[in-house]
Each structure stands twice: as structure tokens, then as C-alpha cells.
Design an enzyme around this catalytic site. Structure first.
Site, mmCIF file in Angstrom:
data_model
loop_
_atom_site.group_PDB
_atom_site.id
_atom_site.type_symbol
_atom_site.label_atom_id
_atom_site.label_comp_id
_atom_site.label_asym_id
_atom_site.label_seq_id
_atom_site.Cartn_x
_atom_site.Cartn_y
_atom_site.Cartn_z
ATOM 1 N N HIS A 255 13.968 4.648 12.022
ATOM 2 C CA HIS A 255 13.655 4.859 10.600
ATOM 3 C C HIS A 255 14.299 6.174 10.141
ATOM 4 O O HIS A 255 14.276 7.164 10.871
ATOM 5 C CB HIS A 255 12.127 4.922 10.445
ATOM 6 C CG HIS A 255 11.641 4.811 9.037
ATOM 7 N ND1 HIS A 255 11.759 5.839 8.124
ATOM 8 C CD2 HIS A 255 11.014 3.793 8.382
ATOM 9 C CE1 HIS A 255 11.234 5.445 6.960
ATOM 10 N NE2 HIS A 255 10.779 4.210 7.093
ATOM 11 N N GLU B 198 -0.660 -9.052 -1.227
ATOM 12 C CA GLU B 198 -1.131 -8.513 0.066
ATOM 13 C C GLU B 198 -2.325 -7.584 -0.180
ATOM 14 O O GLU B 198 -2.367 -6.439 0.249
ATOM 15 C CB GLU B 198 -0.021 -7.770 0.825
ATOM 16 C CG GLU B 198 -0.374 -7.526 2.286
ATOM 17 C CD GLU B 198 0.656 -6.683 3.017
ATOM 18 O OE1 GLU B 198 1.612 -7.255 3.540
ATOM 19 O OE2 GLU B 198 0.490 -5.446 3.062
ATOM 20 N N HIS C 284 7.246 4.550 12.470
ATOM 21 C CA HIS C 284 7.455 5.399 11.296
ATOM 22 C C HIS C 284 6.187 5.982 10.678
ATOM 23 O O HIS C 284 6.253 6.707 9.695
ATOM 24 C CB HIS C 284 8.211 4.623 10.208
ATOM 25 C CG HIS C 284 7.382 3.544 9.573
ATOM 26 N ND1 HIS C 284 6.481 3.808 8.570
ATOM 27 C CD2 HIS C 284 7.292 2.224 9.812
ATOM 28 C CE1 HIS C 284 5.880 2.678 8.215
ATOM 29 N NE2 HIS C 284 6.358 1.709 8.958
ATOM 30 N N ARG D 25 3.159 8.023 9.234
ATOM 31 C CA ARG D 25 2.956 9.451 9.011
ATOM 32 C C ARG D 25 1.884 10.041 9.920
ATOM 33 O O ARG D 25 2.009 11.169 10.387
ATOM 34 C CB ARG D 25 2.538 9.708 7.558
ATOM 35 C CG ARG D 25 3.723 9.921 6.652
ATOM 36 C CD ARG D 25 3.334 9.963 5.196
ATOM 37 N NE ARG D 25 4.501 9.557 4.429
ATOM 38 C CZ ARG D 25 5.290 10.407 3.778
ATOM 39 N NH1 ARG D 25 5.016 11.675 3.751
ATOM 40 N NH2 ARG D 25 6.340 9.962 3.132
ATOM 41 N N ASP E 18 0.798 -1.223 0.000
ATOM 42 C CA ASP E 18 0.000 0.000 0.000
ATOM 43 C C ASP E 18 0.833 1.278 0.000
ATOM 44 O O ASP E 18 0.411 2.315 0.499
ATOM 45 C CB ASP E 18 -0.923 -0.005 1.223
ATOM 46 C CG ASP E 18 -0.162 -0.312 2.508
ATOM 47 O OD1 ASP E 18 1.063 -0.089 2.537
ATOM 48 O OD2 ASP E 18 -0.788 -0.784 3.474
ATOM 49 N N GLU F 60 -1.905 5.165 3.359
ATOM 50 C CA GLU F 60 -1.919 3.783 2.859
ATOM 51 C C GLU F 60 -3.323 3.241 2.596
ATOM 52 O O GLU F 60 -3.513 2.436 1.691
ATOM 53 C CB GLU F 60 -1.166 2.863 3.824
ATOM 54 C CG GLU F 60 0.351 3.067 3.856
ATOM 55 C CD GLU F 60 0.796 4.219 4.752
ATOM 56 O OE1 GLU F 60 -0.075 4.875 5.392
ATOM 57 O OE2 GLU F 60 2.011 4.468 4.824
HETATM 58 C C1 UD1 Z 1 7.010 4.487 3.316
HETATM 59 C C2 UD1 Z 1 5.570 4.156 2.937
HETATM 60 C C3 UD1 Z 1 4.884 3.421 4.070
HETATM 61 C C4 UD1 Z 1 5.689 2.211 4.490
HETATM 62 C C5 UD1 Z 1 7.125 2.643 4.822
HETATM 63 C C6 UD1 Z 1 7.976 1.433 5.142
HETATM 64 C C7 UD1 Z 1 4.336 5.735 1.506
HETATM 65 C C8 UD1 Z 1 3.546 6.970 1.455
HETATM 66 N N1 UD1 Z 1 4.838 5.401 2.717
HETATM 67 O O1 UD1 Z 1 6.996 5.396 4.407
HETATM 68 O O2 UD1 Z 1 3.591 2.977 3.654
HETATM 69 O O3 UD1 Z 1 5.087 1.643 5.631
HETATM 70 O O4 UD1 Z 1 7.683 3.314 3.678
HETATM 71 O O5 UD1 Z 1 9.132 1.814 5.828
HETATM 72 O O6 UD1 Z 1 4.514 5.075 0.493
HETATM 73 N N2 UD1 Z 1 14.488 7.766 3.848
HETATM 74 C C9 UD1 Z 1 15.858 7.662 3.690
HETATM 75 N N3 UD1 Z 1 16.382 6.463 3.259
HETATM 76 C C10 UD1 Z 1 15.610 5.378 3.006
HETATM 77 C C11 UD1 Z 1 14.229 5.488 3.186
HETATM 78 C C12 UD1 Z 1 13.680 6.685 3.610
HETATM 79 O O7 UD1 Z 1 16.583 8.613 3.909
HETATM 80 O O8 UD1 Z 1 16.144 4.327 2.621
HETATM 81 C C13 UD1 Z 1 13.909 9.059 4.287
HETATM 82 C C14 UD1 Z 1 13.951 10.111 3.150
HETATM 83 O O9 UD1 Z 1 14.166 11.381 3.707
HETATM 84 C C15 UD1 Z 1 12.536 10.005 2.568
HETATM 85 C C16 UD1 Z 1 11.750 9.779 3.851
HETATM 86 O O10 UD1 Z 1 12.550 8.884 4.641
HETATM 87 O O11 UD1 Z 1 12.143 11.158 1.864
HETATM 88 C C17 UD1 Z 1 10.368 9.252 3.667
HETATM 89 O O12 UD1 Z 1 10.327 8.142 2.787
HETATM 90 P P1 UD1 Z 1 8.907 7.687 2.160
HETATM 91 O O13 UD1 Z 1 9.103 6.445 1.369
HETATM 92 O O14 UD1 Z 1 8.252 8.835 1.477
HETATM 93 O O15 UD1 Z 1 7.991 7.400 3.419
HETATM 94 P P2 UD1 Z 1 8.181 6.431 4.644
HETATM 95 O O16 UD1 Z 1 7.814 7.215 5.844
HETATM 96 O O17 UD1 Z 1 9.492 5.768 4.601
HETATM 97 N N1 UDP Z 2 12.683 -4.308 9.513
HETATM 98 C C1 UDP Z 2 14.048 -4.453 9.238
HETATM 99 N N2 UDP Z 2 14.941 -3.661 9.909
HETATM 100 C C2 UDP Z 2 14.560 -2.741 10.830
HETATM 101 C C3 UDP Z 2 13.167 -2.579 11.073
HETATM 102 C C4 UDP Z 2 12.265 -3.373 10.393
HETATM 103 O O1 UDP Z 2 14.445 -5.272 8.421
HETATM 104 O O2 UDP Z 2 15.421 -2.062 11.406
HETATM 105 C C5 UDP Z 2 11.725 -5.146 8.760
HETATM 106 C C6 UDP Z 2 10.655 -5.857 9.563
HETATM 107 O O3 UDP Z 2 11.085 -7.126 9.994
HETATM 108 C C7 UDP Z 2 9.484 -5.946 8.592
HETATM 109 C C8 UDP Z 2 9.660 -4.729 7.724
HETATM 110 O O4 UDP Z 2 10.989 -4.273 7.907
HETATM 111 O O5 UDP Z 2 9.582 -7.085 7.748
HETATM 112 C C9 UDP Z 2 8.672 -3.687 8.121
HETATM 113 O O6 UDP Z 2 8.991 -2.485 7.499
HETATM 114 P P1 UDP Z 2 8.402 -1.095 7.985
HETATM 115 O O7 UDP Z 2 8.050 -1.171 9.434
HETATM 116 O O8 UDP Z 2 9.366 -0.064 7.545
HETATM 117 O O9 UDP Z 2 7.094 -0.950 7.081
HETATM 118 P P2 UDP Z 2 5.590 -1.454 7.198
HETATM 119 O O10 UDP Z 2 5.609 -2.922 7.386
HETATM 120 O O11 UDP Z 2 4.950 -0.721 8.339
HETATM 121 O O12 UDP Z 2 4.994 -1.040 5.896
#
Ligand code: UD1
Ligand code: UDP
Length: 373
Positions: free
Chosen positions: A239, A120, A206, A208, A98, A134
Site C-alpha cells: 500500500h 455496505e 494497511h 492505521r 467507512d 472506520e
Molecule cells: C483509506 C481508508 C481506509 C481504507 C483504505 C483502503 C480512511 C481514514 N482510511 O486508508 O478505511 O481501508 O483507504 O485502502 O478513510 N496514498 C497514495 N496514493 C494512493 C492512495 C494513498 O500515495 O492512491 C498515500 C498518500 O500518502 C495518502 C496516504 O496513502 O496520504 C493515506 O491515504 P488515506 O486515504 O488517508 O488512508 P489509507 O491508509 O489509504
Molecule cells: N486490491 C487490489 N490490489 C491490491 C490489493 C488489494 O485491487 O494490490 C483490492 C482487493 O481485492 C479488495 C480491495 O482492493 O477488493 C481492498 O482494498 P483495501 O485492502 O485497500 O481496503 P479495505 O478493503 O481494507 O477497506
């Protein structure tokens, strides 16, 4: 035999983990030509997991920008996915979950009339604000999909209530359990010095919708909890989203029994779940994995699209209220019977064979041979 071209999309960490077993299974099929397209909505977090599973993207869109906004991320994804899908003209696009990556992949596939398979599928809270964005993303993807691979009967029912054709819905289990069982089978080093005499609380956060005051309340709760229980230690892989990491370091960075670290690779993170006494999280994937590992989970959200483990009594929704988190976690730390009731190994989301089922359904649907049962 002409091979069917399947484009598998991965954008964020959880998509990498949950698509990996399916990509590996599809690559073993003689009828399938697999292209792995990484949007890299996440950069470091995605690279970490793909490397663990030995997956090298064929195409990398390198979309991520620091602190990206949802509209700009969506716009960039639509434009670049349009170019790539037009170039590739695959028979099928597959994406999981999502995220913005998934919603835009489904939309662009729909516009280009490429069949889309949603892995999923069918998770719902029926609340557009929780989780945000999401719930909207999966509604859009769900209504555009040709195949809905749902993890449970509950998720199947959600789609039936929305008028989705039942022939298009397949209960397969969640591929996260395929990944988890594969990785958890081997004990691996955690490489973080933890005090073996203390009980470990593992934390992730993490979402939003929790940014700002709710997340500050979560951090205060963690601090109070550690101060109240001298025999616990917190491990919190933070995160990289700046809305999370800045606050976590500000409020928790200086406590001797709270260890903040960078996001862990998946294998050490699974190891940390195995070692944990209790897990506090707002993560979707962790709500699916921890019950299978027999670990109680307190979910710091007001609603969940994964009610199956809550109904089993092994996951509890505690919201983001500081006092409620402290109270519920303290109860599990002080009351062995309450803890025992939640520390049962149950796996409502899968048996480790979801990928095999998805592959069989696609093979059958694409007319490339009889489906395996
Ligand atoms: C995103 C997804 C969320 C998912 C989560 C898993 C959307 C809107 N959100 O949230 O559904 O649960 O990923 O973790 O699709 N960043 C880094 N390095 C990385 C990843 C993220 O620096 O490898 C930072 C960057 O500043 C980036 C910010 O995190 O702009 C947000 O990343 P984004 O993918 O937009 O949203 P998440 O909060 O990570
Ligand atoms: N996870 C990981 N390293 C971490 C934290 C989480 O590998 O430091 C894994 C966790 O086991 C799960 C997935 O990341 O499989 C969940 O990701 P996240 O919580 O970022 O996203 P969500 O599942 O909420 O979309």
C-alpha cells in the site's frame, strides 16, 4: 418522466471496486441520471480501479495529499462536498463503506437535507479503536442514512440494535461479490514472474491501528515464515501509505523469496488471490473475496466487523503477534486436513446480485416504477 439525479461517491480503492457494479447498474436504468463524484481521497489506487470498470468520474475533487492527516482530510472533504452538493442538488447521494469520504459525504448530505443511501451498512466491531477511524465513520454514516443496504443478516441485526427503523434496512449482499465474480470469470495474466514450484502466500496490510510496532511485528513474522518454509514464496503488493511502504521495504525488501510490488490493478490482484495457497491480510475487502475464491485467510487484526466468514471457519483472526502469525500460518502449510477445512468455497457476503437489488429498492422508493424482485 423526470429522471432522478443520483450522485455516486467514490474516494478510495475499495469504494471504487464496490461502487463500480452499482454505478454500472444505475446507468442502465432509464429513470436515473447518474453523476459519479470522485473525491480522490486516493489518487493512483482509485484511478486504477475506475479504469478497469470503464468508469470516468463526472467530477473529480482531487483531494489526496501525501501522508494526509485525518483532520485535514476531513476538513477539505466537508468544504468541497458542500460546494458540489449545493451546486448539484441531487435527489440521492450514495456512498459505500467507512472511509473519511463516506462519513463526510453522509454528513454534508444530512446538513443539506439530501437523502443518503449507505452501501455496505451495518458492519460493526463495537470498538472505536479497531478499526480506527472506520468504526466511527460507519456509525456516523449509519445514523444519517435514509437507506441502509446491508450485506448480511448479522449487519441488519447490528442496525436494529442501534434503533434504526427496520423499514429502512435492506439485506442486499455486498456489491464486492458482484465485482469479484465479474472479474474472476476471466483468467487474466498476472505479469509477475512467480515460481510455479512454490506455494504462494499473498500479503496485504494497511490499517492505521497497526502502524508502528504491530506492523513491524507482522513484517518480522512474514520473514520468519519464509525462512522456515523453503517451498513458499511471498507476493506482497505494498500500500502506498508511507507508514506502510517505508517499513515494508526496510524489513522485507532484501529477501529473495519475498516479492514486494506496487499495488496491483484489481484484475491481476484477483488473479493473485486465485493463485495463492494462503492469504495474510488486514484488508476488509480481501476478507470478503478470498472465501468466495476458496482461499484460507489469516486476518492480522484483533477484531473484525466481518465475523460471518470466521464463523464459517474459512477466515481466522490471528492478530499482529509475530509468533502467533508464524504458528497459525505454519499449521496451514504443514497440516493438509486443517488447510482443507479452511479452503472451502463459501460466500457469506453475497451472491453477485447486490447491485441489482439496490437499484430495485431505489427505483421503488423514488416512485419511478415497481421494484424488481
Ligand atoms: C483509506 C481508508 C481506509 C481504507 C483504505 C483502503 C480512511 C481514514 N482510511 O486508508 O478505511 O481501508 O483507504 O485502502 O478513510 N496514498 C497514495 N496514493 C494512493 C492512495 C494513498 O500515495 O492512491 C498515500 C498518500 O500518502 C495518502 C496516504 O496513502 O496520504 C493515506 O491515504 P488515506 O486515504 O488517508 O488512508 P489509507 O491508509 O489509504
Ligand atoms: N486490491 C487490489 N490490489 C491490491 C490489493 C488489494 O485491487 O494490490 C483490492 C482487493 O481485492 C479488495 C480491495 O482492493 O477488493 C481492498 O482494498 P483495501 O485492502 O485497500 O481496503 P479495505 O478493503 O481494507 O477497506
Amino acid at each position: 418522466m423526470e429522471k432522478k439525479h443520483i450522485v455516486c461517491i467514490v474516494g478510495t480503492r475499495p469504494e471504487g471496486i464496490k461502487m463500480a457494479p452499482l454505478i454500472q447498474a444505475l446507468k442502465r436504468e432509464p429513470w436515473a441520471r447518474v453523476t459519479v463524484l470522485a473525491t480522490a481521497q486516493h489518487r493512483e489506487l482509485l484511478d486504477q480501479v475506475l479504469e478497469l470498470f470503464g468508469i470516468r468520474p463526472d467530477i473529480d475533487l482531487d483531494i489526496m495529499r501525501a501522508n494526509q492527516t485525518l483532520p485535514e482530510l476531513t476538513a477539505r472533504l466537508i468544504t468541497t462536498l458542500d460546494v458540489k452538493f449545493t451546486e448539484l442538488r441531487p435527489d440521492v447521494v450514495l456512498a459505500q463503506g467507512d472511509t473519511t469520504t463516506v462519513m463526510t459525504a453522509a454528513l454534508v448530505a444530512f446538513y443539506l437535507r439530501i437523502p443518503f443511501g449507505h452501501v455496505e451498512a451495518g458492519l460493526r466491531t463495537h470498538d472505536m479503536d479497531n478499526p480506527f477511524p472506520e468504526e466511527m465513520n460507519r456509525l456516523v454514516a449509519g445514523h444519517l442514512a435514509r437507506w441502509h443496504f446491508v450485506p448480511t443478516q448479522r449487519s441488519r441485526q447490528n442496525l436494529l440494535r442501534e434503533g434504526i427503523d427496520e423499514q429502512a434496512i435492506h439485506v442486499t449482499g455486498n456489491t464486492v461479490i458482484d465485482a469479484l465474480l465479474d472479474v474472476a470469470a476471466t483468467d487474466r495474466p498476472l505479469d509477475i514472474p512467480l515460481d510455479p514450484t512454490r506455494r504462494l502466500i499473498l500479503v496485504t496490510a494497511h490499517r492505521r491501528e497497526n502502524f508502528g510496532e504491530p506492523f513491524r511485528a507482522v513484517c518480522r513474522a512474514i520473514r520468519v515464515l519464509v525462512d522456515r518454509h523453503a517451498d513458499i514464496e511471498v507476493l506482497y503488493p505494498v500500500h502506498p501509505n508511507p507508514n506502510v511502504s517505508n517499513v515494508a521495504h526496510e524489513l522485507l525488501g532484501d529477501h529473495p523469496r519475498i516479492r514486494l510490488c506496487s499495488p496491483l490493478d484489481y484484475a491481476p490482484f484477483v488473479e493473485a488471490q486465485k493463485r495463492a495457497y494462503l492469504i495474510l491480510t488486514d484488508s476488509g475487502g480481501v476478507q470478503e473475496e478470498a472465501p468466495a475464491l476458496g482461499k484460507p485467510v489469516l486476518v492480522m487484526r484483533s477484531e473484525t466487523e466481518r465475523p460471518e466468514a470466521v464463523d464459517e471457519g474459512v477466515v481466522s483472526l490471528v492478530g499482529t503477534d509475530e509468533f502467533r502469525i508464524v504458528e497459525e500460518a505454519s499449521r496451514l502449510l504443514n497440516d493438509a486436513a486443517a488447510y482443507g477445512n479452511m479452503a472451502r468455497g463459501v460466500s457469506p457476503y453475497g451472491d453477485g446480485h447486490a447491485s441489482r437489488r439496490i437499484v430495485a429498492i431505489l427505483r421503488d422508493a423514488l416512485g419511478t416504477g415497481a421494484a424488481a424482485k
